[in-house]
Design an enzyme around this catalytic site. Structure first.
Site, PDB file in Angstrom:
ATOM      1  N   SER A 105       0.695  -1.153   0.039  1.00 28.40           N
ATOM      2  CA  SER A 105      -0.063   0.023  -0.020  1.00 28.40           C
ATOM      3  C   SER A 105       0.678   1.264   0.016  1.00 28.40           C
ATOM      4  O   SER A 105       0.356   2.352  -0.557  1.00 28.40           O
ATOM      5  CB  SER A 105      -0.960   0.089   1.225  1.00 28.40           C
ATOM      6  OG  SER A 105      -0.388   0.332   2.449  1.00 28.40           O
ATOM      7  N   ASN A 106       2.151   1.116   0.743  1.00 28.52           N
ATOM      8  CA  ASN A 106       2.957   2.379   0.730  1.00 28.52           C
ATOM      9  C   ASN A 106       3.496   2.588  -0.738  1.00 28.52           C
ATOM     10  O   ASN A 106       3.710   3.841  -1.325  1.00 28.52           O
ATOM     11  CB  ASN A 106       4.070   2.229   1.580  1.00 28.52           C
ATOM     12  CG  ASN A 106       3.468   2.676   2.972  1.00 28.52           C
ATOM     13  OD1 ASN A 106       3.322   3.943   3.139  1.00 28.52           O
ATOM     14  ND2 ASN A 106       3.398   1.758   3.802  1.00 28.52           N
TER      15      ASN A 106
ATOM     16  N   ARG B  12      22.083 -14.528   3.072  1.00 25.32           N
ATOM     17  CA  ARG B  12      21.948 -12.921   3.016  1.00 25.32           C
ATOM     18  C   ARG B  12      22.725 -12.371   2.001  1.00 25.32           C
ATOM     19  O   ARG B  12      22.315 -11.536   1.037  1.00 25.32           O
ATOM     20  CB  ARG B  12      22.026 -12.474   4.265  1.00 25.32           C
ATOM     21  CG  ARG B  12      21.094 -11.137   4.732  1.00 25.32           C
ATOM     22  CD  ARG B  12      21.626 -10.508   5.803  1.00 25.32           C
ATOM     23  NE  ARG B  12      21.127 -11.266   7.325  1.00 25.32           N
ATOM     24  CZ  ARG B  12      19.956 -11.073   7.662  1.00 25.32           C
ATOM     25  NH1 ARG B  12      18.871 -10.375   6.781  1.00 25.32           N
ATOM     26  NH2 ARG B  12      19.354 -11.817   8.660  1.00 25.32           N
TER      27      ARG B  12
ATOM     28  N   MET C 209      10.672  -6.551   4.006  1.00 25.77           N
ATOM     29  CA  MET C 209      10.821  -6.895   5.351  1.00 25.77           C
ATOM     30  C   MET C 209      12.157  -7.922   5.522  1.00 25.77           C
ATOM     31  O   MET C 209      12.221  -8.781   6.353  1.00 25.77           O
ATOM     32  CB  MET C 209       9.775  -7.887   5.580  1.00 25.77           C
ATOM     33  CG  MET C 209       8.340  -7.253   5.867  1.00 25.77           C
ATOM     34  SD  MET C 209       8.363  -5.667   6.845  1.00 25.77           S
ATOM     35  CE  MET C 209       8.264  -6.204   8.379  1.00 25.77           C
TER      36      MET C 209
ATOM     37  N   HIS D 114       9.483   3.277   8.432  1.00 24.04           N
ATOM     38  CA  HIS D 114       9.625   2.722   9.667  1.00 24.04           C
ATOM     39  C   HIS D 114       8.193   2.721  10.289  1.00 24.04           C
ATOM     40  O   HIS D 114       7.916   4.066  10.387  1.00 24.04           O
ATOM     41  CB  HIS D 114      10.642   2.517  10.410  1.00 24.04           C
ATOM     42  CG  HIS D 114      10.727   1.642  11.684  1.00 24.04           C
ATOM     43  ND1 HIS D 114      10.726   0.228  11.517  1.00 24.04           N
ATOM     44  CD2 HIS D 114      10.411   1.898  12.947  1.00 24.04           C
ATOM     45  CE1 HIS D 114      10.738  -0.185  12.749  1.00 24.04           C
ATOM     46  NE2 HIS D 114      10.420   0.802  13.502  1.00 24.04           N
TER      47      HIS D 114
ATOM     48  N   THR E 152      20.808   3.326   6.782  1.00 25.61           N
ATOM     49  CA  THR E 152      22.204   3.179   7.348  1.00 25.61           C
ATOM     50  C   THR E 152      22.446   1.753   7.770  1.00 25.61           C
ATOM     51  O   THR E 152      21.726   1.009   7.885  1.00 25.61           O
ATOM     52  CB  THR E 152      22.726   4.320   8.044  1.00 25.61           C
ATOM     53  OG1 THR E 152      22.145   4.205   9.343  1.00 25.61           O
ATOM     54  CG2 THR E 152      22.612   5.518   7.698  1.00 25.61           C
TER      55      THR E 152
ATOM     56  N   ASP F 108      17.018   0.373  11.306  1.00 27.34           N
ATOM     57  CA  ASP F 108      16.094   1.552  11.868  1.00 27.34           C
ATOM     58  C   ASP F 108      16.694   2.790  12.371  1.00 27.34           C
ATOM     59  O   ASP F 108      16.013   3.249  13.498  1.00 27.34           O
ATOM     60  CB  ASP F 108      15.058   0.725  12.758  1.00 27.34           C
ATOM     61  CG  ASP F 108      14.283  -0.139  12.074  1.00 27.34           C
ATOM     62  OD1 ASP F 108      14.048  -0.252  10.564  1.00 27.34           O
ATOM     63  OD2 ASP F 108      13.778  -1.237  12.676  1.00 27.34           O
TER      64      ASP F 108
ATOM     65  N   GLU G 107       1.061   7.135   7.009  1.00 23.77           N
ATOM     66  CA  GLU G 107       2.190   6.705   6.385  1.00 23.77           C
ATOM     67  C   GLU G 107       2.115   7.018   5.053  1.00 23.77           C
ATOM     68  O   GLU G 107       3.135   7.340   4.466  1.00 23.77           O
ATOM     69  CB  GLU G 107       2.263   5.122   6.629  1.00 23.77           C
ATOM     70  CG  GLU G 107       2.733   4.427   7.817  1.00 23.77           C
ATOM     71  CD  GLU G 107       3.224   2.923   7.625  1.00 23.77           C
ATOM     72  OE1 GLU G 107       3.793   2.617   6.776  1.00 23.77           O
ATOM     73  OE2 GLU G 107       2.742   2.314   8.551  1.00 23.77           O
TER      74      GLU G 107
HETATM   75  C1  GAR Z   1       3.937  -0.519   6.627  1.00 21.68           C
HETATM   76  O1  GAR Z   1       3.243  -0.391   7.872  1.00 21.68           O
HETATM   77  C2  GAR Z   1       5.443  -0.259   6.817  1.00 21.68           C
HETATM   78  O2  GAR Z   1       5.844   0.814   7.690  1.00 21.68           O
HETATM   79  C3  GAR Z   1       5.931  -1.484   7.568  1.00 21.68           C
HETATM   80  O3  GAR Z   1       5.407  -2.727   6.966  1.00 21.68           O
HETATM   81  C4  GAR Z   1       4.037  -2.084   6.566  1.00 21.68           C
HETATM   82  C5  GAR Z   1       3.856  -2.548   5.002  1.00 21.68           C
HETATM   83  O4  GAR Z   1       2.752  -2.278   4.312  1.00 21.68           O
HETATM   84  N1  GAR Z   1       7.358  -1.667   7.417  1.00 21.68           N
HETATM   85  C6  GAR Z   1       8.094  -2.271   8.414  1.00 21.68           C
HETATM   86  O5  GAR Z   1       7.772  -2.717   9.313  1.00 21.68           O
HETATM   87  C7  GAR Z   1       9.816  -2.328   7.785  1.00 21.68           C
HETATM   88  N2  GAR Z   1      10.523  -3.066   8.867  1.00 21.68           N
HETATM   89  P1  GAR Z   1       2.527  -2.197   2.969  1.00 21.68           P
HETATM   90  O6  GAR Z   1       3.295  -3.258   2.362  1.00 21.68           O
HETATM   91  O7  GAR Z   1       0.942  -2.036   2.656  1.00 21.68           O
HETATM   92  O8  GAR Z   1       3.116  -0.775   2.274  1.00 21.68           O
END
Ligand code: GAR
Length: 210
Positions: free
Chosen positions: A13-14, A65, A90, A109, A141, A145, A174
């Site tokens: 969604s972001n 990784r 993630m 974040h 960096t 986080d 967000e």
């Molecule tokens: C969002 O809330 C973002 O801030 C978080 O995952 C979600 C993703 O939603 N990110 C983290 O937790 C990063 N460690 P989205 O896929 O709908 O954008």
């Protein structure tokens, strides 16, 4: 035009908010590709429907990784982006990867950093009893986080909140914060000074209220 690549792991969604914001910038911004770390990221299908190049670099296919990050970096560099935006990505990235893209790599974040790094930020906020929760868009960096803050948004914690209700309230802000930052980046207004602090030209506030 400034070129952008977005990395996702899930819903996206972001990413959608970023795509809309970049489209609103017209010819000065180009969304080159969305790259997903998982084949079942719903955001991949949305990107394809929108005619955006959508690439999969499945983390499960790589033994380490380091190998995953190597493949990811190659996939990104094929698009020669100015900016790489992490949007619900993630996977923890190696130092080598972060250094390769340092100054061009940006994350959102779901907490008011430096509070609550890591996972389950909404649960952490409820546990701590804070009355405001928020999100942070920041340069990435090597330490997870941590990194120069570009913008933050806040929402109130309400009686009866669960991690889910709080997450949902925060998600709307967000989208606003990340879309706004994407616009600034497209306009070339965001810089890092020599003390690693962010400057955004011609902008009065980098704080957003629900
Ligand atoms: C969002 O809330 C973002 O801030 C978080 O995952 C979600 C993703 O939603 N990110 C983290 O937790 C990063 N460690 P989205 O896929 O709908 O954008």
């Amino acid at each position: 035009a400034r070129r952008f690549v977005v990395l996702i792991s899930g819903r996206g969604s972001n990413m959608q908010a970023i795509v809309r914001a970049l489209r609103a910038q017209g010819a000065s911004a180009q969304m080159c590709a969305v790259i997903a770390s998982s084949p079942d990221a719903p955001g991949l299908a949305w990107a394809r429907e929108q005619g955006i190049e959508a690439t999969l670099v499945p983390h499960r296919d790589y033994a380490s990784r380091e190998e995953f990050d190597q493949a990811l970096a190659q996939a990104i560099e094929a698009y020669e982006p100015h900016y790489v935006l992490l949007a619900g990505f993630m996977r923890v990235l190696t130092d080598e990867f972060v250094r390769r893209f340092e100054g061009r790599l940006i994350n959102i974040h779901p907490s008011l950093l430096p509070l609550f790094p890591g996972l389950n930020t909404h649960g952490q906020a409820l546990e701590a009893g804070v009355q405001w929760h928020g999100c942070t868009v920041h340069f990435v960096t090597p330490v997870l986080d941590v990194g120069p803050i570009i913008a933050q948004g806040i929402v109130p914690v309400l009686a009866g909140d669960t991690p889910q209700t709080l997450a949902e309230r925060l998600l709307h802000i967000e989208h606003r914060v990340y879309a706004t930052v994407a616009g600034w980046l497209a306009q070339g207004r965001v810089t890092l000074d020599d003390t690693q602090r962010v400057q955004v030209q011609g902008v009065r506030t980098r704080s957003y209220l629900f």
